[in-house]
Design a protein around this motif. Sequence first.
Motif, PDB file in Angstrom:
ATOM      1  N   PRO A 169       0.806  -1.228   0.000  1.00 30.70           N
ATOM      2  CA  PRO A 169       0.000   0.000   0.000  1.00 30.70           C
ATOM      3  C   PRO A 169       0.834   1.270   0.000  1.00 30.70           C
ATOM      4  CG  PRO A 169      -0.072  -1.063   2.146  1.00 30.70           C
ATOM      5  CD  PRO A 169       0.601  -2.015   1.218  1.00 30.70           C
ATOM      6  N   GLY A 170       2.124   1.158   0.248  1.00 30.39           N
ATOM      7  CA  GLY A 170       2.982   2.337   0.204  1.00 30.39           C
ATOM      8  C   GLY A 170       3.559   2.621  -1.164  1.00 30.39           C
ATOM      9  N   SER A 171       3.185   1.810  -2.164  1.00 32.36           N
ATOM     10  CA  SER A 171       3.729   1.973  -3.510  1.00 32.36           C
ATOM     11  C   SER A 171       2.729   2.672  -4.415  1.00 32.36           C
ATOM     12  CB  SER A 171       4.085   0.607  -4.095  1.00 32.36           C
ATOM     13  OG  SER A 171       4.438   0.719  -5.456  1.00 32.36           O
ATOM     14  N   LEU A 172       3.239   3.505  -5.318  1.00 29.45           N
ATOM     15  CA  LEU A 172       2.392   4.152  -6.317  1.00 29.45           C
ATOM     16  C   LEU A 172       2.392   3.384  -7.643  1.00 29.45           C
ATOM     17  CD1 LEU A 172       3.102   7.975  -5.841  1.00 29.45           C
ATOM     18  CD2 LEU A 172       1.211   6.598  -4.958  1.00 29.45           C
ATOM     19  N   THR A 173       3.275   2.402  -7.770  1.00 33.67           N
ATOM     20  CA  THR A 173       3.335   1.591  -8.989  1.00 33.67           C
ATOM     21  C   THR A 173       3.377   0.119  -8.592  1.00 33.67           C
ATOM     22  OG1 THR A 173       5.735   1.952  -8.972  1.00 33.67           O
ATOM     23  CG2 THR A 173       4.427   3.316 -10.465  1.00 33.67           C
ATOM     24  N   GLU A 174       2.351  -0.288  -7.852  1.00 33.95           N
ATOM     25  CA  GLU A 174       2.284  -1.654  -7.332  1.00 33.95           C
ATOM     26  C   GLU A 174       2.229  -2.686  -8.440  1.00 33.95           C
ATOM     27  OE1 GLU A 174      -1.222  -0.498  -8.907  1.00 33.95           O
ATOM     28  OE2 GLU A 174      -0.271   0.603  -7.276  1.00 33.95           O
ATOM     29  N   ASP A 175       1.653  -2.330  -9.574  1.00 30.54           N
ATOM     30  CA  ASP A 175       1.556  -3.263 -10.693  1.00 30.54           C
ATOM     31  C   ASP A 175       2.939  -3.543 -11.285  1.00 30.54           C
ATOM     32  OD1 ASP A 175       1.830  -0.670 -11.524  1.00 30.54           O
ATOM     33  OD2 ASP A 175      -0.037  -0.592 -12.637  1.00 30.54           O
ATOM     34  N   TYR A 176       3.684  -2.479 -11.544  1.00 32.01           N
ATOM     35  CA  TYR A 176       5.043  -2.616 -12.066  1.00 32.01           C
ATOM     36  C   TYR A 176       5.910  -3.442 -11.115  1.00 32.01           C
ATOM     37  CZ  TYR A 176       9.886  -1.210 -12.943  1.00 32.01           C
ATOM     38  OH  TYR A 176      11.243  -1.205 -13.155  1.00 32.01           O
ATOM     39  N   GLU A 177       5.836  -3.128  -9.830  1.00 29.43           N
ATOM     40  CA  GLU A 177       6.650  -3.838  -8.848  1.00 29.43           C
ATOM     41  C   GLU A 177       6.298  -5.318  -8.796  1.00 29.43           C
ATOM     42  OE1 GLU A 177       6.691  -2.084  -5.011  1.00 29.43           O
ATOM     43  OE2 GLU A 177       7.474  -0.159  -5.694  1.00 29.43           O
ATOM     44  N   ALA A 178       5.022  -5.639  -8.910  1.00 33.00           N
ATOM     45  CA  ALA A 178       4.609  -7.041  -8.857  1.00 33.00           C
ATOM     46  C   ALA A 178       5.265  -7.850  -9.969  1.00 33.00           C
ATOM     47  CB  ALA A 178       3.088  -7.145  -8.948  1.00 33.00           C
ATOM     48  N   GLY A 179       5.354  -7.281 -11.163  1.00 35.34           N
ATOM     49  CA  GLY A 179       5.989  -7.981 -12.266  1.00 35.34           C
ATOM     50  C   GLY A 179       7.449  -8.286 -11.996  1.00 35.34           C
ATOM     51  N   PHE A 229      10.170  16.481  -6.548  1.00 34.20           N
ATOM     52  CA  PHE A 229       9.658  17.281  -5.430  1.00 34.20           C
ATOM     53  C   PHE A 229       8.786  16.429  -4.502  1.00 34.20           C
ATOM     54  CE2 PHE A 229       6.124  19.788  -3.682  1.00 34.20           C
ATOM     55  CZ  PHE A 229       6.834  20.702  -2.892  1.00 34.20           C
ATOM     56  N   LEU A 230       7.849  15.672  -5.085  1.00 29.84           N
ATOM     57  CA  LEU A 230       6.950  14.859  -4.260  1.00 29.84           C
ATOM     58  C   LEU A 230       7.697  13.724  -3.561  1.00 29.84           C
ATOM     59  CD1 LEU A 230       3.798  14.582  -6.572  1.00 29.84           C
ATOM     60  CD2 LEU A 230       4.073  15.987  -4.522  1.00 29.84           C
ATOM     61  N   TYR A 231       8.677  13.156  -4.238  1.00 32.37           N
ATOM     62  CA  TYR A 231       9.423  12.060  -3.623  1.00 32.37           C
ATOM     63  C   TYR A 231      10.250  12.558  -2.437  1.00 32.37           C
ATOM     64  CZ  TYR A 231      12.535   8.056  -3.126  1.00 32.37           C
ATOM     65  OH  TYR A 231      13.245   6.996  -2.620  1.00 32.37           O
ATOM     66  N   LEU A 232      10.917  13.688  -2.606  1.00 30.52           N
ATOM     67  CA  LEU A 232      11.672  14.252  -1.493  1.00 30.52           C
ATOM     68  C   LEU A 232      10.742  14.619  -0.342  1.00 30.52           C
ATOM     69  CD1 LEU A 232      14.217  16.520  -3.418  1.00 30.52           C
ATOM     70  CD2 LEU A 232      14.634  14.292  -2.344  1.00 30.52           C
ATOM     71  N   ARG A 233       9.556  15.099  -0.685  1.00 27.30           N
ATOM     72  CA  ARG A 233       8.579  15.435   0.358  1.00 27.30           C
ATOM     73  C   ARG A 233       8.135  14.178   1.098  1.00 27.30           C
ATOM     74  NH1 ARG A 233       2.846  16.589   0.340  1.00 27.30           N
ATOM     75  NH2 ARG A 233       2.343  18.249   1.834  1.00 27.30           N
ATOM     76  N   SER A 234       7.984  13.057   0.384  1.00 30.24           N
ATOM     77  CA  SER A 234       7.579  11.811   1.032  1.00 30.24           C
ATOM     78  C   SER A 234       8.666  11.306   1.975  1.00 30.24           C
ATOM     79  CB  SER A 234       7.263  10.743  -0.016  1.00 30.24           C
ATOM     80  OG  SER A 234       8.438  10.285  -0.660  1.00 30.24           O
ATOM     81  N   LEU A 235       9.929  11.553   1.644  1.00 31.88           N
ATOM     82  CA  LEU A 235      11.019  11.127   2.514  1.00 31.88           C
ATOM     83  C   LEU A 235      11.037  11.890   3.827  1.00 31.88           C
ATOM     84  CD1 LEU A 235      13.938  10.739  -0.081  1.00 31.88           C
ATOM     85  CD2 LEU A 235      12.453   8.955   0.870  1.00 31.88           C
ATOM     86  N   SER A 236      10.407  13.065   3.830  1.00 29.02           N
ATOM     87  CA  SER A 236      10.362  13.872   5.050  1.00 29.02           C
ATOM     88  C   SER A 236       9.133  13.569   5.892  1.00 29.02           C
ATOM     89  CB  SER A 236      10.400  15.364   4.704  1.00 29.02           C
ATOM     90  OG  SER A 236       9.245  15.730   3.962  1.00 29.02           O
ATOM     91  N   GLY A 237       8.366  12.534   5.513  1.00 26.40           N
ATOM     92  CA  GLY A 237       7.262  12.097   6.353  1.00 26.40           C
ATOM     93  C   GLY A 237       5.879  12.354   5.815  1.00 26.40           C
ATOM     94  N   HIS A 238       5.749  12.883   4.596  1.00 28.01           N
ATOM     95  CA  HIS A 238       4.435  13.126   3.995  1.00 28.01           C
ATOM     96  C   HIS A 238       4.082  11.949   3.086  1.00 28.01           C
ATOM     97  CE1 HIS A 238       5.781  17.163   5.140  1.00 28.01           C
ATOM     98  NE2 HIS A 238       4.501  17.474   5.229  1.00 28.01           N
ATOM     99  N   PRO A 239       3.119  11.117   3.463  1.00 21.39           N
ATOM    100  CA  PRO A 239       2.811   9.923   2.669  1.00 21.39           C
ATOM    101  C   PRO A 239       2.248  10.278   1.300  1.00 21.39           C
ATOM    102  CG  PRO A 239       1.144  10.255   4.363  1.00 21.39           C
ATOM    103  CD  PRO A 239       2.233  11.257   4.633  1.00 21.39           C
ATOM    104  N   LEU A 240       2.527   9.410   0.328  1.00 21.10           N
ATOM    105  CA  LEU A 240       2.015   9.580  -1.027  1.00 21.10           C
ATOM    106  C   LEU A 240       0.613   9.000  -1.119  1.00 21.10           C
ATOM    107  CD1 LEU A 240       5.254   8.491  -2.904  1.00 21.10           C
ATOM    108  CD2 LEU A 240       4.352  10.818  -2.762  1.00 21.10           C
TER     109      LEU A 240
END
Length: 470
Positions: free
Chosen positions: A268-278, A443-454
């Motif tokens: 649930p923490g992934s934005l590309t769960e389909d790609y990762e599953a493959g 920008f969004l990825y760096l923001r997620s590393l600071s504790g803001h969930p995607l």
Amino acid sequence: MGVKPLGEGTAALFVALHHEILLFAAVGLAIGGLDDFVVDLLFFLRTTWRDIAIYARFPRMTTPGLPAPEHPGKIAIFVPAWQESDVIAPMLRHALQSWGDGHYRIFVGTYPNDPATIDAVGQIAANDERLMLCINDRPGPTTKADCLNLLWRAMLAEETAGTFRYKAVVLHDSEDVVHADEIRLFDFMVDRFDLVQLPVLPLPGRGGWWRRAIADHYGDEFAESHGKLLTVREAVGASVPSAGVACAFERNMLEALSPDSAQGPFDPGSLTEDYEAGLRIRDMGGRSAFVRMRDAKGELVATREYFPDTIRAAVRQKARWTIGISLAGWDRLGWQGGPTEWWMRLRDRRAALAALVLFAAYLTLLLSVILWLWGQIMPVPHRPLSPAMAALLWLNLFLMLWRMAMRLLFVSRAYGLRAGLGAVPRTFIANYVAILAARRAVFLYLRSLSGHPLHWDKTQHHFPDLQADS
């Protein structure tokens, strides 16, 4: 000691800056261009060999000639839906009509704070047992993976109540135009593979030329990706990533992706769960296949859908892909597998860097124009190109012309010659979207590393009027 005039010193600084940016862009474009060139050569070598060794002796398989599956089973179709009331009803009606009374069930995931989508799905589910409405305990949007896990748990509950197990899980989106033969094709192929991906064909854009061009650049990219790249990935033994739609997972392999199958196989923490599953299926030793097969009418068995037709929507969608594949993929999936797998994962993760190279290339052109205009007013220091730089630029010119020819070829094969000719100028739109998407993604990825969930940063979808289009 003399002092240079301010204008001359500034011009020299611009010349030096232009040279350094030119060097960065030229090297980056050459590396990316040669990488694509090798993929093209492998595709043509494979195609030629198959034409000589296989198709010269045997006719190409089509869906009417599909043998019966060795182990027929029921197929679960997962359709996650957040704020999809405009498209979900016609999509479901079309799917149910296309697939008829086949051995399948559609699970649709919704959210309690999205009553419009719940109502749209509920009206159909109330009168059709082939469809199950599932409502998340948490308000939306969460992530698409979280919604898919909801559907997984609903499937497990049905299996327990009915004392049977589904054969495969198929993923679709709420705007998909499905193919009537896909369930039969999945039922046959899942006997042999743990992941089966069918082509995705974006529908031609609508409206004014600008909106059509934005939408059609997706078709240009998918024509090459699903007309060439996935075929090469499979041929070299690398993973075949799921596109998130028109893909089927063997049920037990999908369950094996999660340490706790009761919660669900998708992170649930992934934005590309389909790609990762493959990729995770490949890491676990599973087999994947990309299948291009035609039906009785000669049409490709594929999923068709409208893609975003505004810059803002396209940037948001591609930024989500860039975050999940290019940025988060480095630490989430690592570099497992052999050399060909590393090569393909590197290709997947180059999007952010490629956008920077493209930006540098366009900036070089801008600086060239500025320096030329400046030279019309006052003398500008001249820095001749070295033989190595000149050779690099000639190489990039060849690779650019080759890339244009490949885009023309594959888009023409998928959509016709007129669309293929239009794909060449649409490359500038694709580059513009890629640069903006990479900026947003970083920008969004760096923001997620600071504790803001995607969260599920979805785009507004449309479903075609099939009666008007037929």
